[in-house]
Design a protein around this motif. Sequence first.
Motif, PDB file in Angstrom:
ATOM      1  N   ASN A  73     -12.123 -22.280  13.786  1.00  0.00           N
ATOM      2  CA  ASN A  73     -13.785 -21.977  13.360  1.00  0.00           C
ATOM      3  C   ASN A  73     -14.318 -22.858  13.709  1.00  0.00           C
ATOM      4  O   ASN A  73     -14.017 -23.804  12.197  1.00  0.00           O
ATOM      5  N   ASN A  74     -15.580 -23.961  13.248  1.00  0.00           N
ATOM      6  CA  ASN A  74     -16.430 -24.907  13.666  1.00  0.00           C
ATOM      7  C   ASN A  74     -16.739 -25.057  11.669  1.00  0.00           C
ATOM      8  O   ASN A  74     -17.032 -26.640  11.779  1.00  0.00           O
ATOM      9  N   GLU A  75     -17.116 -24.007  11.410  1.00  0.00           N
ATOM     10  CA  GLU A  75     -17.094 -24.246  10.316  1.00  0.00           C
ATOM     11  C   GLU A  75     -16.226 -24.593   8.753  1.00  0.00           C
ATOM     12  O   GLU A  75     -16.518 -25.295   7.874  1.00  0.00           O
ATOM     13  N   VAL A  84     -11.178 -17.705  25.230  1.00  0.00           N
ATOM     14  CA  VAL A  84     -10.975 -18.743  23.793  1.00  0.00           C
ATOM     15  C   VAL A  84     -11.994 -19.067  24.156  1.00  0.00           C
ATOM     16  O   VAL A  84     -11.760 -20.836  24.948  1.00  0.00           O
ATOM     17  N   ASP A  85     -12.423 -19.876  23.082  1.00  0.00           N
ATOM     18  CA  ASP A  85     -13.455 -21.091  22.623  1.00  0.00           C
ATOM     19  C   ASP A  85     -12.898 -22.024  22.536  1.00  0.00           C
ATOM     20  O   ASP A  85     -12.707 -22.045  20.849  1.00  0.00           O
ATOM     21  N   ALA A  86     -12.566 -23.366  22.768  1.00  0.00           N
ATOM     22  CA  ALA A  86     -11.414 -23.698  22.754  1.00  0.00           C
ATOM     23  C   ALA A  86     -11.843 -25.715  21.950  1.00  0.00           C
ATOM     24  O   ALA A  86     -11.112 -26.481  22.050  1.00  0.00           O
ATOM     25  N   VAL A  87     -13.327 -25.225  21.604  1.00  0.00           N
ATOM     26  CA  VAL A  87     -14.367 -26.553  21.759  1.00  0.00           C
ATOM     27  C   VAL A  87     -13.796 -27.155  20.098  1.00  0.00           C
ATOM     28  O   VAL A  87     -13.703 -28.104  20.157  1.00  0.00           O
ATOM     29  N   GLN A  88     -13.732 -26.490  19.230  1.00  0.00           N
ATOM     30  CA  GLN A  88     -12.757 -27.373  17.730  1.00  0.00           C
ATOM     31  C   GLN A  88     -11.316 -27.410  17.345  1.00  0.00           C
ATOM     32  O   GLN A  88     -10.953 -28.777  16.782  1.00  0.00           O
ATOM     33  N   SER A  89     -10.991 -27.018  18.573  1.00  0.00           N
ATOM     34  CA  SER A  89      -8.893 -26.667  18.813  1.00  0.00           C
ATOM     35  C   SER A  89      -8.494 -28.087  19.599  1.00  0.00           C
ATOM     36  O   SER A  89      -7.636 -28.428  19.328  1.00  0.00           O
ATOM     37  N   VAL A 127     -14.481 -26.127  26.933  1.00  0.00           N
ATOM     38  CA  VAL A 127     -13.782 -27.071  25.940  1.00  0.00           C
ATOM     39  C   VAL A 127     -15.384 -28.244  25.825  1.00  0.00           C
ATOM     40  O   VAL A 127     -15.524 -27.777  26.989  1.00  0.00           O
ATOM     41  N   SER A 128     -15.555 -28.310  25.113  1.00  0.00           N
ATOM     42  CA  SER A 128     -16.774 -30.115  25.054  1.00  0.00           C
ATOM     43  C   SER A 128     -15.937 -31.363  24.680  1.00  0.00           C
ATOM     44  O   SER A 128     -15.100 -31.369  23.863  1.00  0.00           O
ATOM     45  N   GLY A 129     -16.967 -31.910  25.659  1.00  0.00           N
ATOM     46  CA  GLY A 129     -17.275 -33.210  25.354  1.00  0.00           C
ATOM     47  C   GLY A 129     -17.076 -33.918  24.401  1.00  0.00           C
ATOM     48  O   GLY A 129     -16.607 -34.922  24.172  1.00  0.00           O
ATOM     49  N   HIS A 130     -17.831 -33.688  23.511  1.00  0.00           N
ATOM     50  CA  HIS A 130     -18.453 -34.563  22.667  1.00  0.00           C
ATOM     51  C   HIS A 130     -17.768 -34.750  20.779  1.00  0.00           C
ATOM     52  O   HIS A 130     -17.703 -34.677  20.669  1.00  0.00           O
ATOM     53  N   LYS A 131     -16.936 -33.557  21.533  1.00  0.00           N
ATOM     54  CA  LYS A 131     -16.037 -33.281  20.380  1.00  0.00           C
ATOM     55  C   LYS A 131     -14.673 -34.338  19.965  1.00  0.00           C
ATOM     56  O   LYS A 131     -13.854 -34.271  19.274  1.00  0.00           O
ATOM     57  N   ILE A 132     -14.886 -34.218  21.077  1.00  0.00           N
ATOM     58  CA  ILE A 132     -13.441 -35.757  21.191  1.00  0.00           C
ATOM     59  C   ILE A 132     -13.513 -36.631  21.774  1.00  0.00           C
ATOM     60  O   ILE A 132     -12.581 -37.748  22.687  1.00  0.00           O
ATOM     61  N   GLY A 152     -21.159 -29.301  28.916  1.00  0.00           N
ATOM     62  CA  GLY A 152     -21.020 -29.122  27.366  1.00  0.00           C
ATOM     63  C   GLY A 152     -20.447 -27.325  26.484  1.00  0.00           C
ATOM     64  O   GLY A 152     -20.343 -26.747  27.441  1.00  0.00           O
ATOM     65  N   GLY A 153     -19.843 -27.423  25.749  1.00  0.00           N
ATOM     66  CA  GLY A 153     -20.193 -25.883  25.578  1.00  0.00           C
ATOM     67  C   GLY A 153     -20.475 -24.377  24.517  1.00  0.00           C
ATOM     68  O   GLY A 153     -19.937 -23.829  25.852  1.00  0.00           O
ATOM     69  N   THR A 154     -21.533 -24.594  25.138  1.00  0.00           N
ATOM     70  CA  THR A 154     -23.064 -24.051  24.847  1.00  0.00           C
ATOM     71  C   THR A 154     -22.644 -23.392  26.794  1.00  0.00           C
ATOM     72  O   THR A 154     -22.557 -22.247  27.249  1.00  0.00           O
ATOM     73  N   GLU A 155     -22.785 -24.374  27.316  1.00  0.00           N
ATOM     74  CA  GLU A 155     -23.122 -23.945  28.935  1.00  0.00           C
ATOM     75  C   GLU A 155     -21.183 -23.430  29.813  1.00  0.00           C
ATOM     76  O   GLU A 155     -21.505 -22.515  30.231  1.00  0.00           O
ATOM     77  N   GLU A 180     -18.044 -16.074  15.603  1.00  0.00           N
ATOM     78  CA  GLU A 180     -17.966 -17.164  16.743  1.00  0.00           C
ATOM     79  C   GLU A 180     -19.333 -18.393  16.611  1.00  0.00           C
ATOM     80  O   GLU A 180     -20.037 -18.125  15.942  1.00  0.00           O
ATOM     81  N   HIS A 181     -19.002 -18.852  17.319  1.00  0.00           N
ATOM     82  CA  HIS A 181     -20.326 -19.954  18.009  1.00  0.00           C
ATOM     83  C   HIS A 181     -21.717 -19.351  18.051  1.00  0.00           C
ATOM     84  O   HIS A 181     -21.301 -18.140  19.056  1.00  0.00           O
ATOM     85  N   ALA A 182     -22.661 -20.134  17.927  1.00  0.00           N
ATOM     86  CA  ALA A 182     -24.116 -18.998  18.247  1.00  0.00           C
ATOM     87  C   ALA A 182     -24.091 -19.134  19.614  1.00  0.00           C
ATOM     88  O   ALA A 182     -24.858 -18.190  20.614  1.00  0.00           O
TER      89      ALA A 182
HETATM   90  C1  LIG Z   1     -17.021 -23.813  18.204  1.00  0.00           C
HETATM   91  C2  LIG Z   1     -17.906 -24.120  19.001  1.00  0.00           C
HETATM   92  N1  LIG Z   1     -18.433 -23.499  20.245  1.00  0.00           N
HETATM   93  C3  LIG Z   1     -19.106 -23.729  21.332  1.00  0.00           C
HETATM   94  C4  LIG Z   1     -19.848 -24.937  20.644  1.00  0.00           C
HETATM   95  C5  LIG Z   1     -21.219 -25.601  21.263  1.00  0.00           C
HETATM   96  O1  LIG Z   1     -20.700 -27.062  22.064  1.00  0.00           O
HETATM   97  P1  LIG Z   1     -21.384 -27.881  22.631  1.00  0.00           P
HETATM   98  O2  LIG Z   1     -22.220 -28.789  20.973  1.00  0.00           O
HETATM   99  O3  LIG Z   1     -20.943 -29.185  23.534  1.00  0.00           O
HETATM  100  O4  LIG Z   1     -22.638 -27.181  23.143  1.00  0.00           O
HETATM  101  C6  LIG Z   1     -19.760 -25.719  19.004  1.00  0.00           C
HETATM  102  C7  LIG Z   1     -20.353 -26.908  18.175  1.00  0.00           C
HETATM  103  O5  LIG Z   1     -20.837 -27.373  17.779  1.00  0.00           O
HETATM  104  C8  LIG Z   1     -19.047 -25.113  18.318  1.00  0.00           C
HETATM  105  O6  LIG Z   1     -18.522 -26.155  17.448  1.00  0.00           O
END
Ligand SMILES: Cc1ncc(COP(=O)(O)O)c(C=O)c1O
Length: 380
Positions: A148-150, A174-179, A198-203, A68-71, A97-99
């Motif tokens: 940005n996710n928020e 580039v964290d493209a998790v939300q794009s 990129v993260s799977g559960h957002k798509i 996922g995105g965090t990893e 940025e995301h945490a």
């Molecule tokens: C911008 C962004 N980066 C990273 C993550 C983390 O992704 P994951 O939940 O797959 O670990 C998120 C999740 O909300 C996110 O919005």
Amino acid sequence: MIYFDNSATTKPHPDIIDTFVKVNEQYYANPASIHAAGMEANGLLDRARSQVAQIFNTDEKSVIFTAGGTESNNFAIFGVSKANTHIGKHIITSEIEHASTLEAVKSLEKEGFEIDYLHVDEAGVISLEELKQKIRKDTVFVSIMHVNNEIGAIQPIEEAAKIIHANSRAIFHVDAVQSFGKLPIIFNGDHGPDIITVSGHKIHALKGSGVIVFRRKMNIVPLILGGGQEFGLRSGTVAVPQAVAFAKAARIAIENLPSTQSKYKKWKCDLMKFLTSFGEYIHLLSTDSGANHILSFSVKDLKGEILINALQELGIIVSTSSACSSKQMKTSHVVTALNINPKFKNGVIRLSFGAFNTDEEINQFKESFKKVMKDLKGVN
Ligand SMILES: Cc1ncc(COP(=O)(O)O)c(C=O)c1O
């Protein structure tokens, strides 16, 4: 239930669940095994990898499946910064940025790296001028999120890449998790980042899946050590069903991108106009120039949780600015960075659209919101 919390997570697409189940049932062998069943599983994994590589215009060896995105973000930041200290130990990121990025760079700071944070304007966008001023010869890593996710702010990734590559040897992540799946992200050459996550559960794929994609050769320290899977960079038996499901979700997201974009744009414009009609009671944190799947706003002198509960009673699921900060019951670092009027700080609500939302649901939201504003604020 009307679900408008797709930036926290999405409902998996039924076709993706079918694929996941089928691969689990029929191709469960270990892809590293040399018997026929293992080779078959490995064949599927190779195909999934090559589909992802094609989407990102890179080669197969540059695609690593993660959980996922965090990893992926942790891998990019730790794995690449630590492997390239010959360039330097200076890192640049943004304050919104995301945490998973912020906590990773904070941890590196304890190990002797120096971190510089880019500020954002009231739309949540970084200043390229500030980036130019902060970039140094010893900058080893720059991490800037695409969306940005928020609040949905879009960062000027191509322009940032040019500045970074013209002025340093830094690696640009580039964290493209939300794009991904909401905006085109095929940046190339000088105009491109070196790493995309990129993260799977957002798509509409499954939780526990994602990728890190490298766009050029670089030194990398593996995050997980063991049997040497994923080109020695991420050990552990590869979750083939997750990888195949991710690749399918990524393909669907790219195929549907034009229709997704126009649908979300229509909804966001419509709702922004609707919310603006409440005048001084509403502050919009999202702007016209932000991503269309995220609409963040605040109601004056009203706690976000109260609004969430009131809407929930009417069958509508929204969230406070982010799932991570909402549990901690504190103003998020993004809202703090935007420096908004204190009267609006506690009432931030985020609607985020997904593939299963409909026009009818947008209309129902409007009706329900009118009722909530009447009940809670006496506004007609
Ligand atoms: C911008 C962004 N980066 C990273 C993550 C983390 O992704 P994951 O939940 O797959 O670990 C998120 C999740 O909300 C996110 O919005």
